[in-house]
Design a protein around this motif. Structure first.
Motif, mmCIF file in Angstrom:
data_model
loop_
_atom_site.group_PDB
_atom_site.id
_atom_site.type_symbol
_atom_site.label_atom_id
_atom_site.label_comp_id
_atom_site.label_asym_id
_atom_site.label_seq_id
_atom_site.Cartn_x
_atom_site.Cartn_y
_atom_site.Cartn_z
ATOM 1 N N ASP A 35 0.821 -1.212 0.000
ATOM 2 C CA ASP A 35 0.000 0.000 0.000
ATOM 3 C C ASP A 35 0.856 1.264 0.000
ATOM 4 O OD1 ASP A 35 -2.178 -1.656 0.055
ATOM 5 O OD2 ASP A 35 -2.596 -1.382 2.192
ATOM 6 N N ALA A 36 2.038 1.191 0.626
ATOM 7 C CA ALA A 36 2.923 2.354 0.715
ATOM 8 C C ALA A 36 3.812 2.506 -0.507
ATOM 9 C CB ALA A 36 3.788 2.254 1.974
ATOM 10 N N GLY A 37 3.799 1.515 -1.395
ATOM 11 C CA GLY A 37 4.660 1.549 -2.570
ATOM 12 C C GLY A 37 6.115 1.322 -2.243
ATOM 13 N N VAL A 38 6.370 0.598 -1.161
ATOM 14 C CA VAL A 38 7.743 0.322 -0.722
ATOM 15 C C VAL A 38 8.277 -0.898 -1.463
ATOM 16 C CG1 VAL A 38 9.075 -0.533 1.253
ATOM 17 C CG2 VAL A 38 7.534 1.415 1.544
ATOM 18 N N PRO A 39 9.498 -0.845 -1.999
ATOM 19 C CA PRO A 39 10.053 -1.990 -2.730
ATOM 20 C C PRO A 39 10.284 -3.196 -1.825
ATOM 21 C CG PRO A 39 11.717 -0.273 -2.446
ATOM 22 C CD PRO A 39 10.427 0.315 -1.989
ATOM 23 N N THR A 40 9.669 -4.305 -2.170
ATOM 24 C CA THR A 40 9.825 -5.545 -1.425
ATOM 25 C C THR A 40 9.585 -6.708 -2.377
ATOM 26 O OG1 THR A 40 9.137 -6.744 0.578
ATOM 27 C CG2 THR A 40 7.405 -5.678 -0.701
ATOM 28 N N ALA A 41 9.981 -7.892 -1.983
ATOM 29 C CA ALA A 41 9.857 -9.065 -2.854
ATOM 30 C C ALA A 41 8.396 -9.405 -3.119
ATOM 31 C CB ALA A 41 10.566 -10.257 -2.200
ATOM 32 N N ALA A 42 8.112 -9.887 -4.337
ATOM 33 C CA ALA A 42 6.782 -10.381 -4.664
ATOM 34 C C ALA A 42 6.453 -11.548 -3.743
ATOM 35 C CB ALA A 42 6.724 -10.810 -6.125
ATOM 36 N N TYR A 43 5.162 -11.720 -3.402
ATOM 37 C CA TYR A 43 4.825 -12.721 -2.385
ATOM 38 C C TYR A 43 3.404 -13.235 -2.562
ATOM 39 C CZ TYR A 43 1.847 -9.283 -0.056
ATOM 40 O OH TYR A 43 0.838 -8.389 0.224
ATOM 41 N N ARG A 44 3.126 -14.357 -1.891
ATOM 42 C CA ARG A 44 1.782 -14.905 -1.735
ATOM 43 C C ARG A 44 1.622 -15.351 -0.291
ATOM 44 N NH1 ARG A 44 -0.715 -17.353 -6.237
ATOM 45 N NH2 ARG A 44 -2.269 -18.083 -4.720
ATOM 46 N N VAL A 45 0.412 -15.243 0.225
ATOM 47 C CA VAL A 45 0.110 -15.650 1.601
ATOM 48 C C VAL A 45 -0.798 -16.872 1.569
ATOM 49 C CG1 VAL A 45 -0.886 -14.957 3.810
ATOM 50 C CG2 VAL A 45 0.306 -13.264 2.403
ATOM 51 N N PHE A 46 -0.483 -17.871 2.410
ATOM 52 C CA PHE A 46 -1.253 -19.120 2.410
ATOM 53 C C PHE A 46 -1.657 -19.511 3.834
ATOM 54 C CE2 PHE A 46 1.413 -19.330 -1.357
ATOM 55 C CZ PHE A 46 0.503 -19.706 -2.346
ATOM 56 N N THR A 47 -2.898 -19.959 3.946
ATOM 57 C CA THR A 47 -3.369 -20.585 5.189
ATOM 58 C C THR A 47 -3.725 -22.051 4.954
ATOM 59 O OG1 THR A 47 -5.623 -19.826 4.709
ATOM 60 C CG2 THR A 47 -4.268 -18.429 6.139
ATOM 61 N N ASP A 48 -3.718 -22.461 3.677
ATOM 62 C CA ASP A 48 -4.040 -23.845 3.308
ATOM 63 C C ASP A 48 -2.777 -24.546 2.819
ATOM 64 O OD1 ASP A 48 -6.422 -25.821 2.476
ATOM 65 O OD2 ASP A 48 -4.895 -25.821 0.888
ATOM 66 N N LEU A 49 -2.428 -25.645 3.451
ATOM 67 C CA LEU A 49 -1.189 -26.361 3.137
ATOM 68 C C LEU A 49 -1.178 -26.864 1.697
ATOM 69 C CD1 LEU A 49 1.503 -27.641 3.955
ATOM 70 C CD2 LEU A 49 0.217 -29.572 4.899
ATOM 71 N N ALA A 50 -2.276 -27.433 1.239
ATOM 72 C CA ALA A 50 -2.327 -27.988 -0.118
ATOM 73 C C ALA A 50 -2.131 -26.896 -1.173
ATOM 74 C CB ALA A 50 -3.659 -28.708 -0.336
ATOM 75 N N GLN A 51 -2.763 -25.753 -0.964
ATOM 76 C CA GLN A 51 -2.602 -24.656 -1.916
ATOM 77 C C GLN A 51 -1.164 -24.143 -1.925
ATOM 78 O OE1 GLN A 51 -5.500 -21.635 -1.009
ATOM 79 N NE2 GLN A 51 -7.255 -22.933 -1.573
ATOM 80 N N ALA A 52 -0.559 -24.089 -0.756
ATOM 81 C CA ALA A 52 0.825 -23.633 -0.672
ATOM 82 C C ALA A 52 1.760 -24.605 -1.381
ATOM 83 C CB ALA A 52 1.240 -23.469 0.787
ATOM 84 N N ARG A 53 1.515 -25.903 -1.213
ATOM 85 C CA ARG A 53 2.349 -26.912 -1.873
ATOM 86 C C ARG A 53 2.219 -26.809 -3.397
ATOM 87 N NH1 ARG A 53 4.448 -31.225 0.971
ATOM 88 N NH2 ARG A 53 4.346 -32.511 -0.900
ATOM 89 N N ASP A 54 0.999 -26.623 -3.875
ATOM 90 C CA ASP A 54 0.783 -26.500 -5.321
ATOM 91 C C ASP A 54 1.525 -25.286 -5.876
ATOM 92 O OD1 ASP A 54 -0.786 -28.730 -5.344
ATOM 93 O OD2 ASP A 54 -2.693 -27.654 -5.283
ATOM 94 N N PHE A 55 1.505 -24.201 -5.135
ATOM 95 C CA PHE A 55 2.174 -22.991 -5.578
ATOM 96 C C PHE A 55 3.686 -23.198 -5.659
ATOM 97 C CE2 PHE A 55 4.328 -18.943 -4.608
ATOM 98 C CZ PHE A 55 3.831 -18.144 -5.625
ATOM 99 N N ILE A 56 4.254 -23.814 -4.626
ATOM 100 C CA ILE A 56 5.703 -24.035 -4.582
ATOM 101 C C ILE A 56 6.149 -24.970 -5.708
ATOM 102 C CG2 ILE A 56 7.539 -25.166 -3.234
ATOM 103 C CD1 ILE A 56 6.240 -23.937 -0.744
ATOM 104 N N LEU A 57 5.329 -25.972 -6.016
ATOM 105 C CA LEU A 57 5.671 -26.909 -7.085
ATOM 106 C C LEU A 57 5.776 -26.218 -8.451
ATOM 107 C CD1 LEU A 57 3.490 -29.978 -6.042
ATOM 108 C CD2 LEU A 57 5.997 -29.905 -6.163
ATOM 109 N N LYS A 58 5.103 -25.081 -8.599
ATOM 110 C CA LYS A 58 5.134 -24.354 -9.860
ATOM 111 C C LYS A 58 6.238 -23.298 -9.906
ATOM 112 C CE LYS A 58 0.127 -24.902 -10.350
ATOM 113 N NZ LYS A 58 -1.178 -24.185 -10.307
ATOM 114 N N GLU A 59 6.853 -23.019 -8.737
ATOM 115 C CA GLU A 59 7.872 -21.976 -8.659
ATOM 116 C C GLU A 59 9.263 -22.546 -8.951
ATOM 117 O OE1 GLU A 59 7.423 -18.396 -7.837
ATOM 118 O OE2 GLU A 59 5.601 -19.231 -8.723
ATOM 119 N N THR A 60 10.129 -21.699 -9.457
ATOM 120 C CA THR A 60 11.522 -22.076 -9.684
ATOM 121 C C THR A 60 12.351 -21.656 -8.473
ATOM 122 O OG1 THR A 60 11.281 -21.750 -12.068
ATOM 123 C CG2 THR A 60 13.534 -21.791 -11.173
#
Length: 451
Positions: free
Chosen positions: A112-137
């Protein structure tokens, strides 16, 4: 004047050490403190997260100023509680402390402040987080959302390592509820640095930069820790870089906090990655860093008591304060601190020297480690150019023994980083306890770059 410092680690020892040098000659209490702190202050057997008992003690003992060290007390709302009881305290309220107590909240704040920081995703579901990581390099960075004593961050170099870290956080709950929500971030490269700032809700003053070493082994190998050593100044943090951090990060984030109705007071810790595209924020903390404090405060020339009083006494935006009063708190309530200048009116100065802190840990840290090993050689290393800050120590049968993962922080001073580093390691080599571990390369790369 009576001052209470909350906490028991190396950061709190450094705070007590610096506060004790004040011309105000305060009587200092520390809760719960440690054997090193006991040489400078009266240790009080109250845990740092027992905010109700801390407030009761401060009220009964007529404490004039409380300085909070650890994040857990801030996250529990110690500042809110103290202020409700008209007790003067240094630190942000619970709402501001979210900048550290919730990684996902802080990331949204930065967005919201426009501060430079790494791109990210937030997860509360383990399965969704695992699927996301499997697609990441890989590599990818995983962060437990809540407080994890500085150990809730994993830089995974492979997909397998990332999935294992994710299972530890979310399924095995190695960080408790702190890992119920996980932030998965883009991996950034470049030198790291830390820039602290004194903040009174309206104004701020930057401190001298420092650089921490998180991985447990030399050459930044092994799991992350709470910090294995640090140094200041930082050659990579030139005046131009500091100005860039100030204008693109510190100012926008403090403005965003104001827009959210959060009057932030205390210390703002900005953890940075100096990338090829400029400074990016790795994390914010709501308090002094540990072990950064052990090299930043020794370089502070201005009285720390005056700075803390100025910030603690500064009024909130919605607070009606009589500017002609001689004290911020009623004399009948047990305090009598003279009104100090506002932060913007204080001339905060720094020594033009260098400091290097080497952290000595117990064997096995940051995993399981042993306690109760006798520490030898402490008395011989305390000199004008060396100070040993106790982090995880205790008294046992008249001797000082290990009582934590990070046991000691040995800080050396010098005109240059090389001199400070030599002083620190000379002292480290004189200290002994079973299984002691430390990195041998703290400040080495910076020393080479500074040449």
């Amino acid at each position: 004047m009576k001052i209470l410092v909350v906490g028991s680690g190396g950061r709190e020892h450094a705070l007590v050490w610096k506060l004790a040098q004040s011309p105000h000659q305060p009587a200092i209490y520390c809760a719960p403190g440690n054997p090193g702190i006991a040489a400078l202050a009266t240790c009080v057997p109250i845990q740092a997260d027992d905010v109700e008992q801390l407030a009761k003690f401060a009220k009964e003992e007529r404490i004039d100023l409380t300085v909070v060290g650890p994040e857990v007390a801030l996250a529990k709302g110690i500042v809110d509680l103290f202020e409700q009881q008209d007790l003067l305290i240094f630190g942000p309220r619970k709402a501001g402390a979210q900048i550290e107590s919730s990684k996902s909240w802080a990331k949204q704040l930065m967005l919201d402040a426009g501060v430079p920081t790494a791109a990210y995703r937030v997860f509360t579901d383990l399965a969704q987080a695992r699927d996301f990581i499997l697609k990441e390099t890989p590599p990818v960075v995983l962060k437990a959302d809540g407080l994890a004593a500085g150990k809730g961050v994993v830089v995974a170099q492979s997909t397998e390592e990332a999935l294992s870290a994710l299972d530890d956080m979310m399924a095995n709950q190695v960080f408790g509820q702190a890992g119920a929500q996980v932030v998965v971030e883009q991996y950034l490269t470049g030198p790291e640095a830390t820039l602290l700032a004194f903040v009174d809700g309206t104004d701020y003053v930057l401190m001298v930069p420092a650089q921490d070493h998180k991985p447990v082994f030399d050459d930044n190998k092994g799991p992350n820790t709470g910090g294995m050593g640090t140094y200041s100044p930082v050659p990579d943090m030139t005046d131009d870089v500091i100005k860039q951090v100030e204008t693109t990060i510190v100012q926008p984030i403090l403005q965003e906090l104001k827009q959210r109705g959060i009057h932030y007071k205390g210390v703002l810790y900005t953890g940075l990655m100096l990338t090829a595209d400029g400074p990016y924020v790795i994390e914010f903390n709501a308090r002094f860093g540990d072990p950064e404090t052990q090299v930043v405060l020794p370089r502070l020339k201005t009285d720390l008591v005056d700075i803390c009083l100025s910030i603690a006494q500064s009024p909130y935006e919605d607070q009606d304060v009589d500017q002609d009063q001689n004290t911020v708190q009623d004399q009948e309530k047990g305090t009598g601190n003279p009104k100090t200048p506002r932060l913007s009116e204080l001339k905060i100065e720094w020594f033009d020297n260098a400091a290097v802190c080497v952290v000595i840990t117990a064997a096995g840290y940051p995993g399981n480690y042993k306690k109760g090993d006798m520490i030898a050689g402490l008395a011989a290393v305390e000199t004008a150019r060396t100070v040993v800050f106790h982090a995880g120590t205790a008294w046992q049968d008249g001797a000082i023994v290990t009582n934590g993962g990070r046991v000691l922080g040995v800080t050396g001073f010098g005109e240059t980083l090389q001199q400070a580093r030599e002083q620190a390691y000379a002292a480290v080599h004189s200290i002994e306890f079973a299984g002691m571990h430390y990195r041998t390369d703290i400040g080495k790369k910076a020393m080479e770059r500074s040449k």
